[in-house]
Motif scaffolding. Structure first.
Motif, PDB file in Angstrom:
ATOM      1  N   ALA A 383       4.808  18.682 -18.895  1.00 43.15           N
ATOM      2  CA  ALA A 383       3.559  18.979 -19.598  1.00 43.15           C
ATOM      3  C   ALA A 383       3.594  18.628 -21.073  1.00 43.15           C
ATOM      4  CB  ALA A 383       3.227  20.463 -19.444  1.00 43.15           C
ATOM      5  N   ILE A 384       4.769  18.579 -21.679  1.00 42.66           N
ATOM      6  CA  ILE A 384       4.775  18.298 -23.116  1.00 42.66           C
ATOM      7  C   ILE A 384       5.538  16.996 -23.378  1.00 42.66           C
ATOM      8  CG2 ILE A 384       4.432  20.701 -23.804  1.00 42.66           C
ATOM      9  CD1 ILE A 384       7.381  20.967 -24.299  1.00 42.66           C
ATOM     10  N   GLY A 385       5.616  16.602 -24.653  1.00 41.73           N
ATOM     11  CA  GLY A 385       6.271  15.332 -24.984  1.00 41.73           C
ATOM     12  C   GLY A 385       5.570  14.164 -24.315  1.00 41.73           C
ATOM     13  N   ASN A 386       4.237  14.145 -24.348  1.00 36.46           N
ATOM     14  CA  ASN A 386       3.446  13.092 -23.698  1.00 36.46           C
ATOM     15  C   ASN A 386       3.734  12.991 -22.209  1.00 36.46           C
ATOM     16  OD1 ASN A 386       1.989  12.160 -25.926  1.00 36.46           O
ATOM     17  ND2 ASN A 386       3.768  10.991 -26.633  1.00 36.46           N
ATOM     18  N   GLY A 387       3.973  14.110 -21.605  1.00 35.93           N
ATOM     19  CA  GLY A 387       4.213  14.100 -20.157  1.00 35.93           C
ATOM     20  C   GLY A 387       5.630  13.739 -19.774  1.00 35.93           C
TER      21      GLY A 387
END
Lengths: 443, 317, 298
Positions: A383-387
């Motif tokens: 979900a984070i770090g651009n997926g």
């Protein structure tokens, strides 16, 4: 003349080297049902096989990789992973030792990708090695899944395309630790910390202090100790902690230092005065058993090990692991398993979009971004770090030694949802902590 | 050193450079990294001939590497030549300053004090959380006179740069070793007091040798930083220094090209050992070192020289 | 007040450990002029051997007191075996070669032994805490202290006295002194230098192994244990003066107290403390605190 003969000799040596490493792999490959149509996917696996980190992290990781790959190739992993290999292609692993400098790791990474033609690499326990390998992975456009390193910096410094990390980063460990501590000690006046003097220890302590500041602004820091990594001897530090009134002592120690510290502080009665919080304590708890005082707060860098929920996938994983290695899987084994399963999910998804054909690396990368999949212990969402960076729930609990059964247990387990302990997609973990963790959803 | 030999060296290195596009990329990266070690070893040879073996050459190596990383990070400098120049200057400067102290020492005391100094730098770097502590920091990709090759082009560019540095170091160090100051090294090793009686300050001479060797180590560190794209405090740790001394033993102090061949051999032995025996590569590395010391005491370079001597003798006959 | 007590006791405990580790190193250097990097391997093997011995001993449920004997026996046995093999097979071939070359031989041996250790004992940590935890604790001025730790201080003190007596009062000690001062003259007077070397190396190896064995009950014995110890022991020996027993003692005390002070008062400095002390001492006393001035040879 001389030159050519040396080169020929070298070539022989190199091919001999390749032959030797191929032997065990061939042995593994033979046990899997032949699927002649699909060429195998070559997977480089990098983990500590020597050095101090081998026992607690490297070897459980290797064991987990070994068994997961074997079971995936045989199609024996329970749903939703029951299809063989990566979209039908058997996995051919090659194991590499992570010990040595980051220069060595970069060289060996290039060797894996450019010389040995690995299709993907799952690797790295040390955050330093992850940071060093990331730019090279981008340069070589090599799909790389970091499986155990903890630093939040990987995707926060610059966006990466070919690098993924299914395992949540270390900020979560310390935010959850702070929440759990404050649940147990709502009126905590002061606390101390003892962490190893290198990036992991410094980051863990900084995150813990920041989270405490946000959640309990009145609690103060008594002692901030940062002994040398692998110091082994903590007499002076224990004395320093004994001279404080801290109710709680935070520590991100692992394995050797952790066990030494527990034994030494136990002998001098520190736990009677302060409750210890070990954010990576789970790897040591079976080895030390009754040496750990009841009530010690234990983390496992995720809801792994004994804190894992009773899902069919988890039961299966524990079963095969315990059968093969005669010991319970600790959190590094879970980290490896979920990283490989993430890779499989992405691979299968990309293949499904292509009507079952083997996907290209770029297609796997696309499928991996923002993916959600089930690990043995939790649902992972990229979900984070651009997926590219996974988040998951985490659990903390208190240690108890079950004297009747002679078994180490964790009780009072509290599970924190991923959004409660991880920064949102648009913030770095430091900024999020400093802002007082806005947007954390804990219910 | 004759013009002919310089020409020969240039032709060989030029040939290597021309062969690059036909060589596997992993091998080019490996050779580039080996050359960075070779540059450091070149500097060690200068000291070794004077009987000095530093166990802390990583101090200058890391200074060079961090100079490159920080110039890019803080000042946005990316030109490879500029970065390497800065790294050489910084390393030489550090050596010049600590040289006032270090140059007073000999033998094991020189080794131990240089080790202590490099461990202090290690401690400072580990303590610097803004520099990533033990995790280190990435190095931004360099440019070459405004050109910014990427992908394989970058690997080639660094390789050619490395060849250029090797050539410069080879010519420079050979010239120095042939000069009066360089030739005095053996005399210092044998008996300092006699050298003093010649009216030469041994301390100043050692100071100079140290500074030159540090400049080379800084160049090696800069090249390593660019080729790995990452720097970390491990570069200043004593085991890194140990590795340099290891290669020097392997190569021997007899000739400068041997430094580079030794470094290459070391890197190849290590990478094969890792592939052969993932859980026991140190065993192979240690055995190679042991066998070298026991059976080729003067280093592999001495084999080359012996061979050359044999050829010359035959020619004379 | 409690901080002062803590600094002194912690400093002494740490110094005791450093002294036991460093004395073997300085002995070998003093007599043989070998800076023995493999000392770290003696330490590590000693720790592993002790952990194994303690495990076997306590599994049988035998009385605790004997456990300490088990530690000592294991250390002496492994030290003798390793010392003998290393000296006979490798070092004897290079006596008289350049000091640095010999250092590198021991470095190579160290690299090899690190992996041999893993081949024998595996990568998992070993633990043998019984002798440490069974010893119990007592309180001084409100500060709980471990009996085992204080016992270590006593042992280090006895070791210092014993080694001093052995050198000054026994025949072998006098021979040793002769070799330390001038090997060639000693040989000319009929001292069997090779035998002195062998015995010295064996004693040094046993002391290194003993250092590891005595530490084993306090720590989790893991691979890579020896690396950390080498540089520490070097620092202590360099501070005290290479080859000097008194030097090792004083060096260990200085480093121990300095480090304990740093931990309690300025924890940020702990990482540098040892190297800073070492650099400082070397600046003012290049040969270390207790080293004799070398005659100039023209």
């Amino acid at each position: 003349m001389q030159g050519t003969s040396i080169r020929a000799c070298l070539a022989r040596k190199v091919s001999a080297a390749l032959l030797f490493t191929a032997l065990p792999i061939a042995a593994v490959a033979q046990t899997t049902p032949a699927a002649p149509a699909v060429p195998p996917v070559k997977l480089g696996i990098v983990t500590f096989l020597t050095g101090p980190a081998a026992g607690p992290f490297g070897i459980p990781g290797r064991n987990s990789a070994e068994i997961m790959i074997e079971m995936l190739n045989a199609g024996k992993v329970p749903a939703p992973y029951a299809t063989p290999g990566l979209a039908g292609a058997p996995i051919l692993p090659k194991f590499v030792d992570e010990a040595g400098s980051s220069a060595n790791q970069v060289t060996e990474f290039r060797n894996l990708v450019q010389r040995d033609g690995m299709n993907a690499v799952v690797g790295y326990i040390s955050s330093g090695n992850c940071l060093a390998v990331a730019p090279v992975a981008e340069e070589l456009k090599a799909l790389t899944v970091f499986w155990d390193c903890g630093t939040p910096r990987i995707f926060e410094e610059k966006p990466l395309k070919y690098v993924f990390r299914a395992t949540p980063h270390a900020t979560m460990d310390n935010v959850a630790a702070a929440r759990y501590v404050l649940k147990k000690f709502p009126d905590l006046a002061s606390f101390s910390g003892i962490n190893q003097n290198y990036a992991w220890g410094q980051d863990s302590w900084r995150d813990f202090v920041a989270a405490m500041k946000a959640l309990a602004p009145k609690a103060t820091v008594d002692k901030e100790l940062l002994p040398k990594l692998f110091a082994g001897e903590f007499g002076a530090e224990i004395s320093a902690l004994l001279t404080t009134n801290s109710k709680v002592v935070h520590s991100s120690f692992w394995n050797g230092d952790l066990e030494s510290f527990i034994v030494q502080n136990g002998a001098r009665g520190l736990p009677a005065r302060s409750t210890m919080v070990y954010t990576a304590g789970e790897t040591a708890m079976f080895r030390l058993g009754a040496k750990i005082p009841d009530g010690t707060i234990i983390g496992a860098r995720g809801p792994h090990g004994v804190m894992a929920p009773d899902t069919p996938l988890n039961k299966w994983f524990r079963g095969v692991y315990e059968d093969r290695f005669a010991t319970s899987p600790t959190y590094p084994a879970y980290h490896m398993a979920q990283s490989i399963l993430g890779l499989k999910s992405a691979w299968d998804k990309a293949a499904a979009a292509k009507g079952g054909q083997q996907p290209s690396i770029d297609e796997v990368v696309k499928a991996f971004e923002g993916l959600e999949f089930e690990g043995p212990s939790a649902k992972i969402r990229m979900a984070i770090g651009n997926g590219h960076q996974g988040i998951a729930d985490i659990a903390y609990g208190s240690f108890r030694f079950n004297k009747a059964e002679g078994k180490a247990e964790i009780v009072d387990i509290v599970r924190y949802p991923a959004e409660c302990v991880n920064p949102p997609a648009n913030m770095t973990s430091t900024a999020w902590l400093e802002a007082g963790m806005p947007g954390a959803k804990c219910n | 050193m004759t013009g002919l030999r310089i020409l020969l060296g240039a032709v060989i290195l030029g040939g290597l450079g021309a062969a690059a596009p036909f060589t596997p990329l992993w091998l080019i990266s490996l050779v580039t990294l080996a050359m960075s070690t070779g540059l450091v070893v070149c500097g060690l040879i200068i000291l070794w001939r004077g009987g000095l073996v530093p166990f802390g050459q990583a101090l200058f190596f890391a200074t060079g590497a961090y100079t490159v990383a920080l110039s890019g990070r803080w000042f946005g400098l990316t030109d490879a030549f500029l970065l390497i120049g800065l790294a050489v200057i910084m390393a030489a400067l550090v050596a010049f300053v600590v040289g006032f102290l270090l140059a007073q020492y000999r033998e094991i005391f020189f080794a131990m004090l240089s080790l202590a100094l490099s461990m202090i730098l290690y401690g400072v770097l580990v303590k610097s959380e803004t520099l990533g502590s033990t995790d280190g920091i990435n190095v931004t990709q360099a440019s070459f006179f405004g050109l910014k090759p990427r992908g394989p082009g970058y690997t080639f560019a660094l390789f050619w740069l490395a060849l250029g540095m090797v050539f410069t170091a080879w010519v420079g160090v050979s010239a120095y070793l042939g000069s009066v100051a360089g030739q005095l090294a053996g005399a210092i090793r044998d008996n300092e007091i006699r050298v003093e009686y010649l009216g030469i300050s041994v301390t100043r001479l050692v100071h100079l040798k140290l500074t030159i060797s540090a400049a080379l180590a800084g160049a090696g560190g800069a090249l390593a930083a660019l080729s790995i794209s990452h720097v970390d405090p491990q570069m200043a740790y004593w085991t890194t220094s140990g590795g340099f001394v290891f290669v020097t033993i392997l190569a021997g102090a007899a000739s400068v090209p041997a430094a580079f061949l030794g470094a290459l051999l070391f890197e190849i032995v290590r990478t094969i050992a890792v592939a052969l025996l993932p859980g026991g590569w140190q065993l192979i590395l240690g055995s190679v070192l042991l066998l070298t010391i026991l059976f080729v005491p003067e280093g592999l370079g001495s084999l080359m020289i012996r061979k050359r001597a044999a050829v010359t003798e035959k020619g004379a006959a | 007040m409690i901080t002062v007590i803590a600094i002194v006791t912690d400093g002494l405990v740490y110094a005791a450990w450093l002294f036991v580790v460093a004395i073997g190193l300085t002995l070998i250097f003093g007599v043989m002029k070998i800076l023995n990097v493999a000392h770290g391997a003696f330490y590590a093997f000693g720790a592993y051997a002790a952990a194994t011995a303690i495990g076997l001993y306590f599994d049988r449920g035998w009385p605790v007191v004997g456990g300490y004997l088990a530690i000592a026996t294991a250390a002496i046995a492994i030290g003798l075996v390793m010392g003998y093999i290393l000296e006979r097979v490798f070092l004897r071939r290079v006596y008289g070669r350049d000091e640095v070359v010999v250092v590198l031989i021991t470095y190579a041996l160290f690299l090899i032994l690190e992996d041999v250790l893993i081949l024998i004992w595996g990568t998992d940590g070993r633990s043998a805490y019984q002798p440490y935890t069974e010893a119990g604790s007592f309180t001084v001025g409100g500060l709980p202290l471990s009996v085992y730790d204080i016992g270590l201080v006593g042992f280090a003190g006895l070791l210092a006295i014993a080694s001093s007596l052995a050198i000054k009062r026994t025949t072998f000690g006098r021979l040793l002194t002769a070799v330390i001062y001038d090997r060639e003259t000693a040989a000319a007077f009929g001292v069997n230098v090779t035998r002195v070397y062998t015995v010295t190396f064996l004693v040094g190896a046993v002391l290194g192994a003993l250092g590891g064995a005595l530490t084993a009950p306090k720590i989790s014995v893991t691979p890579g244990l020896g690396v950390e110890v080498i540089v520490l022991a070097f620092a202590v020996v360099a501070i005290g003066g290479m080859g000097s027993m008194e030097g090792a003692l004083v060096g260990a005390l200085i480093v121990g107290l300095f480090r304990a002070g740093a931990v309690h008062l300025i924890p940020q400095l702990e990482l540098f403390s040892i190297y800073a002390v070492m650099a400082l001492v070397l600046v003012f006393r290049p040969q270390g605190l207790f080293s004799r001035a070398q005659p100039r040879k023209i």
